[in-house]
Design a protein around this motif. Structure first.
Motif, PDB file in Angstrom:
ATOM      1  N   ALA A  49       2.032  21.511  16.155  1.00  0.00           N
ATOM      2  CA  ALA A  49       1.389  22.803  15.896  1.00  0.00           C
ATOM      3  C   ALA A  49       0.046  22.612  15.199  1.00  0.00           C
ATOM      4  N   TYR A  50       0.016  21.721  14.220  1.00  0.00           N
ATOM      5  CA  TYR A  50      -1.250  21.457  13.519  1.00  0.00           C
ATOM      6  C   TYR A  50      -2.273  20.825  14.461  1.00  0.00           C
ATOM      7  N   LEU A  51      -1.849  19.830  15.222  1.00  0.00           N
ATOM      8  CA  LEU A  51      -2.770  19.121  16.105  1.00  0.00           C
ATOM      9  C   LEU A  51      -3.332  20.032  17.185  1.00  0.00           C
ATOM     10  N   GLU A  52      -2.537  20.960  17.668  1.00  0.00           N
ATOM     11  CA  GLU A  52      -2.997  21.871  18.717  1.00  0.00           C
ATOM     12  C   GLU A  52      -4.031  22.867  18.192  1.00  0.00           C
ATOM     13  N   ASN A  76     -11.017  16.116  20.176  1.00  0.00           N
ATOM     14  CA  ASN A  76      -9.745  15.406  20.261  1.00  0.00           C
ATOM     15  C   ASN A  76      -9.996  14.085  20.975  1.00  0.00           C
ATOM     16  N   ILE A  77      -9.714  12.986  20.285  1.00  0.00           N
ATOM     17  CA  ILE A  77     -10.043  11.651  20.768  1.00  0.00           C
ATOM     18  C   ILE A  77      -8.770  10.830  20.906  1.00  0.00           C
ATOM     19  N   GLU A 101       3.514  14.407  27.005  1.00  0.00           N
ATOM     20  CA  GLU A 101       3.451  15.801  27.446  1.00  0.00           C
ATOM     21  C   GLU A 101       3.091  16.750  26.293  1.00  0.00           C
ATOM     22  N   ASP A 102       3.172  16.268  25.040  1.00  0.00           N
ATOM     23  CA  ASP A 102       2.828  17.092  23.884  1.00  0.00           C
ATOM     24  C   ASP A 102       1.423  16.829  23.352  1.00  0.00           C
ATOM     25  N   VAL A 103       0.721  15.887  23.939  1.00  0.00           N
ATOM     26  CA  VAL A 103      -0.619  15.561  23.456  1.00  0.00           C
ATOM     27  C   VAL A 103      -1.572  16.720  23.776  1.00  0.00           C
ATOM     28  N   PRO A 104      -2.292  17.240  22.785  1.00  0.00           N
ATOM     29  CA  PRO A 104      -3.254  18.316  23.053  1.00  0.00           C
ATOM     30  C   PRO A 104      -4.354  17.856  24.011  1.00  0.00           C
ATOM     31  N   PRO A 105      -5.102  18.781  24.595  1.00  0.00           N
ATOM     32  CA  PRO A 105      -6.174  18.406  25.526  1.00  0.00           C
ATOM     33  C   PRO A 105      -7.145  17.396  24.904  1.00  0.00           C
ATOM     34  N   ILE A 106      -7.451  16.364  25.666  1.00  0.00           N
ATOM     35  CA  ILE A 106      -8.288  15.275  25.177  1.00  0.00           C
ATOM     36  C   ILE A 106      -9.737  15.463  25.637  1.00  0.00           C
ATOM     37  N   ALA A 212     -14.258  23.515  22.107  1.00  0.00           N
ATOM     38  CA  ALA A 212     -14.490  24.825  21.496  1.00  0.00           C
ATOM     39  C   ALA A 212     -13.415  25.078  20.460  1.00  0.00           C
ATOM     40  N   GLU A 213     -13.728  25.964  19.526  1.00  0.00           N
ATOM     41  CA  GLU A 213     -12.721  26.301  18.529  1.00  0.00           C
ATOM     42  C   GLU A 213     -11.521  26.968  19.187  1.00  0.00           C
TER      43      GLU A 213
END
Length: 367
Positions: A49-52, A76-77, A101-106, A212-213
């Motif tokens: 949740a925090y990372l997203e 996100n790197i 599958e849980d990694v936020p957009p890179i 983007a934010e």
């Protein structure tokens, strides 16, 4: 046209002959029977949740081996993306800290070199997002053939600006090969991630509009700091990790300078990197060093990792490149024990070395 071959700064003998490889394999059969793999690097529940929702504050999450999920300057790197379940017929020792599958957009992918334990094409394809690839010189053509199009090739000391964040490709001592015919046809190295300055690095490119934010359902900007719902469960961790108080992480700044070393043997280039950059956090390898007669040109020992840490003058050291795969004859516990023994010998303060559990997010800013 003759294929370009890349070389190291220091003249070294690469132990790549068939005779040397056979000797290592014969020794390994005997050694692995005596090795204890009961200790594995602990996992904690990642704070997805925090990372997203975080697009403002810097953070580092260890996924495993040389794969880190880093948030910096709104980007996100991901470094050296490898979610493989095995490597060279050896099963993975610990699951990745974040399921792929849980990694936020890179936004940005940093690839240190082409070895399979640092570049897995299937893992790279499964990541979502714009995925601008920053890769060593010579590797771009291979990745384009695999269907990737957003690629920047970099030589040592060259830089690229992405959404106001400066990435500089710096030397390491290593080699590359993905098949018998492409040895050293692409380069190898590490990356400096920093706020833009005019200190050093030849600027070779600029890309805008990567990130983007995050927005809430009503379209307003999401809060930058999301309350953690997954605090590290330190009571479940191995005593080696508990001794360091894993729940207490130092607060650095909004824009720390991060050095991702990739893969390297020990060389004098660490001192030059430290001379050029005031590094806050160094992500340095400590595993795959045994037998040293065979691995030394390619991989630093835990003791050499601490020497490199002192050479570059970093403030904090996060160990990596251990605990995921049986790439050499050392075990994860051996690497950590040798690291701790050398830390005591050098009288390096305990709090300067952060042994991250897999999946834990180190928030580098207090905001």
């Amino acid at each position: 046209m003759r294929l370009k071959r890349f070389a190291n700064i220091d003249p070294i003998e690469q132990h790549t002959s068939l005779k040397q490889f056979k000797r290592w394999r014969q020794e390994r059969i005997r050694r692995l029977k005596m090795k204890d793999y009961s200790f594995t690097v602990p996992n904690v529940e990642p704070d997805i949740a925090y990372l997203e929702n975080n697009r403002k504050w810097p953070s580092i999450t260890w996924v495993g081996h040389s794969t880190f999920f880093i948030q910096f300057g709104g980007l996100n790197i991901i470094t050296d993306p490898v979610w493989s379940t095995q490597m060279a017929f050896q099963k993975r020792l610990s699951p990745p800290g974040i399921p792929i599958e849980d990694v936020p957009p890179i936004d940005v992918v940093l690839i240190s070199h082409s070895h399979y334990d640092h570049l897995n094409i299937n893992s790279l394809r499964r990541l979502i997002g714009s995925r601008h690839l920053l890769v060593p010189a010579g590797l771009g053509a291979k990745l384009k053939k695999k269907g990737f199009i957003r690629i920047h090739e970099l030589h040592w000391w060259e830089s690229v600006m992405l959404n106001g964040v400066k990435f500089t490709f710096v030397p390491s001592q290593h080699s590359t090969r993905r098949n018998p015919w492409d040895t050293n046809s692409s380069h190898w190295g590490g990356f400096i991630i920093e706020r833009p300055t005019s200190r050093s690095g030849k600027l070779v490119g600029r890309v805008s509009g990567l990130a983007a934010e995050p927005k809430t359902a009503d379209g307003s900007e999401a809060q930058a700091q999301i309350a953690s719902t997954a605090e590290p469960a330190t009571e479940r961790l191995h005593p080696f990790f508990n001794e360091r108080g894993q729940a207490e992480r130092p607060i650095i700044s909004d824009f720390p300078t991060i050095y991702f070393a990739g893969d390297s043997g020990y060389f004098q280039g660490f001192k030059e990197i430290g001379r050029r950059y005031p590094i806050d956090v160094a992500l340095l390898p400590i595993g795959a060093y045994e037998p040293e007669w065979f691995m030394a040109p390619q991989h630093i020992t835990p003791e050499q990792a601490l020497q490199a840490f002192e050479d570059i003058g970093a403030k904090w050291f996060v160990p990596m490149h251990y605990g995921a795969f049986k790439l050499a004859d050392d075990t994860p516990r051996e690497a950590l024990d040798r690291l701790e023994a050398e830390r005591r010998k050098r009288r390096i303060p305990d709090e300067q070395i952060l042994t991250l559990p897999l999946g834990e997010t180190w928030r580098l800013s207090g905001k």
